[in-house]
Design a protein around this motif. Structure first.
Motif, PDB file in Angstrom:
ATOM      1  N   HIS A   9       0.832  -1.208   0.000  1.00  8.41           N
ATOM      2  CA  HIS A   9       0.000   0.000   0.000  1.00  8.41           C
ATOM      3  C   HIS A   9       0.867   1.259   0.000  1.00  8.41           C
ATOM      4  O   HIS A   9       0.563   2.237  -0.714  1.00  8.41           O
ATOM      5  CB  HIS A   9      -0.927   0.013   1.224  1.00  8.41           C
ATOM      6  CG  HIS A   9      -2.099  -0.898   1.106  1.00  8.41           C
ATOM      7  ND1 HIS A   9      -2.987  -0.853   0.068  1.00  8.41           N
ATOM      8  CD2 HIS A   9      -2.531  -1.906   1.926  1.00  8.41           C
ATOM      9  CE1 HIS A   9      -3.914  -1.773   0.222  1.00  8.41           C
ATOM     10  NE2 HIS A   9      -3.656  -2.453   1.355  1.00  8.41           N
ATOM     11  N   LYS A  10       1.921   1.248   0.789  1.00  7.30           N
ATOM     12  CA  LYS A  10       2.827   2.392   0.828  1.00  7.30           C
ATOM     13  C   LYS A  10       3.493   2.601  -0.524  1.00  7.30           C
ATOM     14  O   LYS A  10       3.643   3.729  -1.002  1.00  7.30           O
ATOM     15  CB  LYS A  10       3.879   2.200   1.918  1.00  7.30           C
ATOM     16  CG  LYS A  10       3.355   2.414   3.314  1.00  7.30           C
ATOM     17  CD  LYS A  10       4.473   2.251   4.323  1.00  7.30           C
ATOM     18  CE  LYS A  10       3.944   2.426   5.735  1.00  7.30           C
ATOM     19  NZ  LYS A  10       4.999   2.265   6.732  1.00  7.30           N
ATOM     20  N   MET A  11       3.890   1.511  -1.153  1.00 10.46           N
ATOM     21  CA  MET A  11       4.537   1.615  -2.473  1.00 10.46           C
ATOM     22  C   MET A  11       3.536   2.114  -3.517  1.00 10.46           C
ATOM     23  O   MET A  11       3.872   2.943  -4.372  1.00 10.46           O
ATOM     24  CB  MET A  11       5.134   0.266  -2.873  1.00 10.46           C
ATOM     25  CG  MET A  11       6.390  -0.064  -2.089  1.00 10.46           C
ATOM     26  SD  MET A  11       7.116  -1.660  -2.525  1.00 10.46           S
ATOM     27  CE  MET A  11       7.528  -1.454  -4.197  1.00 10.46           C
ATOM     28  N   ALA A  12       2.314   1.620  -3.454  1.00 10.11           N
ATOM     29  CA  ALA A  12       1.286   2.061  -4.396  1.00 10.11           C
ATOM     30  C   ALA A  12       0.977   3.541  -4.174  1.00 10.11           C
ATOM     31  O   ALA A  12       0.832   4.324  -5.126  1.00 10.11           O
ATOM     32  CB  ALA A  12       0.031   1.215  -4.240  1.00 10.11           C
ATOM     33  N   PHE A  13       0.851   3.932  -2.905  1.00  9.15           N
ATOM     34  CA  PHE A  13       0.587   5.331  -2.579  1.00  9.15           C
ATOM     35  C   PHE A  13       1.754   6.215  -3.032  1.00  9.15           C
ATOM     36  O   PHE A  13       1.552   7.285  -3.609  1.00  9.15           O
ATOM     37  CB  PHE A  13       0.356   5.482  -1.068  1.00  9.15           C
ATOM     38  CG  PHE A  13       0.077   6.890  -0.662  1.00  9.15           C
ATOM     39  CD1 PHE A  13      -1.130   7.494  -0.976  1.00  9.15           C
ATOM     40  CD2 PHE A  13       1.040   7.630   0.020  1.00  9.15           C
ATOM     41  CE1 PHE A  13      -1.378   8.803  -0.596  1.00  9.15           C
ATOM     42  CE2 PHE A  13       0.798   8.940   0.387  1.00  9.15           C
ATOM     43  CZ  PHE A  13      -0.416   9.534   0.077  1.00  9.15           C
ATOM     44  N   GLY A  14       2.971   5.760  -2.789  1.00 10.46           N
ATOM     45  CA  GLY A  14       4.156   6.502  -3.224  1.00 10.46           C
ATOM     46  C   GLY A  14       4.212   6.632  -4.737  1.00 10.46           C
ATOM     47  O   GLY A  14       4.532   7.692  -5.282  1.00 10.46           O
ATOM     48  N   ALA A  15       3.898   5.559  -5.452  1.00  8.55           N
ATOM     49  CA  ALA A  15       3.902   5.590  -6.917  1.00  8.55           C
ATOM     50  C   ALA A  15       2.822   6.542  -7.425  1.00  8.55           C
ATOM     51  O   ALA A  15       3.041   7.314  -8.373  1.00  8.55           O
ATOM     52  CB  ALA A  15       3.706   4.190  -7.475  1.00  8.55           C
ATOM     53  N   ALA A  16       1.627   6.479  -6.807  1.00  9.65           N
ATOM     54  CA  ALA A  16       0.530   7.362  -7.215  1.00  9.65           C
ATOM     55  C   ALA A  16       0.903   8.815  -6.956  1.00  9.65           C
ATOM     56  O   ALA A  16       0.618   9.702  -7.775  1.00  9.65           O
ATOM     57  CB  ALA A  16      -0.749   6.986  -6.467  1.00  9.65           C
ATOM     58  N   ALA A  17       1.551   9.087  -5.819  1.00 11.40           N
ATOM     59  CA  ALA A  17       1.976  10.448  -5.504  1.00 11.40           C
ATOM     60  C   ALA A  17       3.007  10.931  -6.514  1.00 11.40           C
ATOM     61  O   ALA A  17       2.948  12.078  -6.977  1.00 11.40           O
ATOM     62  CB  ALA A  17       2.542  10.504  -4.084  1.00 11.40           C
ATOM     63  N   MET A  18       3.940  10.071  -6.891  1.00 14.61           N
ATOM     64  CA  MET A  18       4.964  10.458  -7.885  1.00 14.61           C
ATOM     65  C   MET A  18       4.327  10.719  -9.241  1.00 14.61           C
ATOM     66  O   MET A  18       4.680  11.682  -9.931  1.00 14.61           O
ATOM     67  CB  MET A  18       6.044   9.386  -7.984  1.00 14.61           C
ATOM     68  CG  MET A  18       6.979   9.396  -6.779  1.00 14.61           C
ATOM     69  SD  MET A  18       8.340   8.253  -6.946  1.00 14.61           S
ATOM     70  CE  MET A  18       9.179   8.887  -8.347  1.00 14.61           C
ATOM     71  N   VAL A  19       3.378   9.890  -9.638  1.00 19.98           N
ATOM     72  CA  VAL A  19       2.688  10.093 -10.919  1.00 19.98           C
ATOM     73  C   VAL A  19       1.919  11.409 -10.868  1.00 19.98           C
ATOM     74  O   VAL A  19       1.919  12.185 -11.834  1.00 19.98           O
ATOM     75  CB  VAL A  19       1.768   8.891 -11.233  1.00 19.98           C
ATOM     76  CG1 VAL A  19       0.829   9.205 -12.393  1.00 19.98           C
ATOM     77  CG2 VAL A  19       2.593   7.658 -11.556  1.00 19.98           C
ATOM     78  N   THR A  20       1.274  11.688  -9.749  1.00 21.21           N
ATOM     79  CA  THR A  20       0.528  12.936  -9.589  1.00 21.21           C
ATOM     80  C   THR A  20       1.469  14.133  -9.675  1.00 21.21           C
ATOM     81  O   THR A  20       1.175  15.126 -10.359  1.00 21.21           O
ATOM     82  CB  THR A  20      -0.223  12.948  -8.242  1.00 21.21           C
ATOM     83  OG1 THR A  20      -1.085  11.808  -8.183  1.00 21.21           O
ATOM     84  CG2 THR A  20      -1.035  14.206  -8.078  1.00 21.21           C
ATOM     85  N   VAL A  21       2.593  14.053  -9.006  1.00 25.45           N
ATOM     86  CA  VAL A  21       3.574  15.135  -9.068  1.00 25.45           C
ATOM     87  C   VAL A  21       4.092  15.306 -10.494  1.00 25.45           C
ATOM     88  O   VAL A  21       4.226  16.429 -10.997  1.00 25.45           O
ATOM     89  CB  VAL A  21       4.737  14.881  -8.076  1.00 25.45           C
ATOM     90  CG1 VAL A  21       5.898  15.828  -8.326  1.00 25.45           C
ATOM     91  CG2 VAL A  21       4.251  15.010  -6.648  1.00 25.45           C
ATOM     92  N   LEU A  22       4.387  14.211 -11.179  1.00 26.18           N
ATOM     93  CA  LEU A  22       4.862  14.292 -12.565  1.00 26.18           C
ATOM     94  C   LEU A  22       3.804  14.893 -13.480  1.00 26.18           C
ATOM     95  O   LEU A  22       4.114  15.732 -14.334  1.00 26.18           O
ATOM     96  CB  LEU A  22       5.281  12.904 -13.064  1.00 26.18           C
ATOM     97  CG  LEU A  22       6.607  12.382 -12.512  1.00 26.18           C
ATOM     98  CD1 LEU A  22       6.823  10.928 -12.957  1.00 26.18           C
ATOM     99  CD2 LEU A  22       7.753  13.238 -12.973  1.00 26.18           C
ATOM    100  N   LEU A  23       2.549  14.469 -13.322  1.00 26.41           N
ATOM    101  CA  LEU A  23       1.480  15.030 -14.152  1.00 26.41           C
ATOM    102  C   LEU A  23       1.277  16.516 -13.844  1.00 26.41           C
ATOM    103  O   LEU A  23       1.045  17.317 -14.751  1.00 26.41           O
ATOM    104  CB  LEU A  23       0.180  14.246 -13.939  1.00 26.41           C
ATOM    105  CG  LEU A  23       0.158  12.836 -14.538  1.00 26.41           C
ATOM    106  CD1 LEU A  23      -1.146  12.123 -14.173  1.00 26.41           C
ATOM    107  CD2 LEU A  23       0.334  12.888 -16.041  1.00 26.41           C
TER     108      LEU A  23
END
Length: 185
Positions: A9-23
């Protein structure tokens, strides 16, 4: 197992946050590029307007200069009478009036055309007002030049010179001021 699920869950949340920041960064970059392009387009339009305005100004100044040159050619007076009056007779020979007037008319057509193009491309009310001022002052220059030329054609050289000094040259100064206001806008 619970630790493994939490880690996922932490990795998924971290990945989603990184994708959001990149977008978000991508959207911000695209927005900034749009503003930069818009600013560059505005700058290009302003540069073109300034160039066209200065070209028109140059034609007006050349027109008045050519009228001054025209006045040097005292038509219908003999070489002897010009020399007796202390005027140059050697280098300002009698020429066909049409030959002397054509450059003035050409310059006038050119600056009128350029000012019409500038007026057609005006976008803001302030720009239209400033261009109207430039056109008004250029019409004064043309009117003064026309009067000077008519006097010259009728061999009223002293009156033509006086009118040239009193009307034509000051009219160019007023036009220069109107053009400076437009360029500084």
């Amino acid at each position: 197992m619970l630790a493994s699920v939490r880690l996922k869950h932490k990795m998924a949340f971290g990945a989603a946050a990184m994708v959001t920041v990149l977008l978000g960064s991508l959207a911000l970059s695209v927005g900034m590029m749009g503003k930069i392009k818009s600013g560059a387009d505005d700058s290009r339009r302003q540069g073109l307007r300034t160039q066209q305005t200065q070209d028109a100004q140059a034609h007006v100044v050349r027109t008045v200069m050519r009228v001054g040159n025209l006045l040097v050619h005292e038509q219908n007076q003999s070489l002897e009478s010009r020399k007796a009056a202390g005027r140059c007779g050697a280098c300002h020979e009698v020429r066909d009036m049409r030959t002397l007037l054509e450059p003035i008319e050409q310059e006038t057509r050119e600056y009128e055309h350029q000012l019409a193009e500038l007026s057609a491309s005006a976008t803001s009310p302030e720009e239209k007002r400033l261009l109207s001022s430039v056109q008004h002052s250029s019409a004064q220059v043309k009117s003064a030049n026309t009067q000077v030329i008519r006097l010259w054609e009728n061999a009223k050289y002293n009156e033509a010179w006086n009118l040239y000094c009193i009307n034509s040259r000051p009219a160019v100064t007023r036009m220069d001021e109107a053009i400076a206001a437009l360029v500084n806008h």
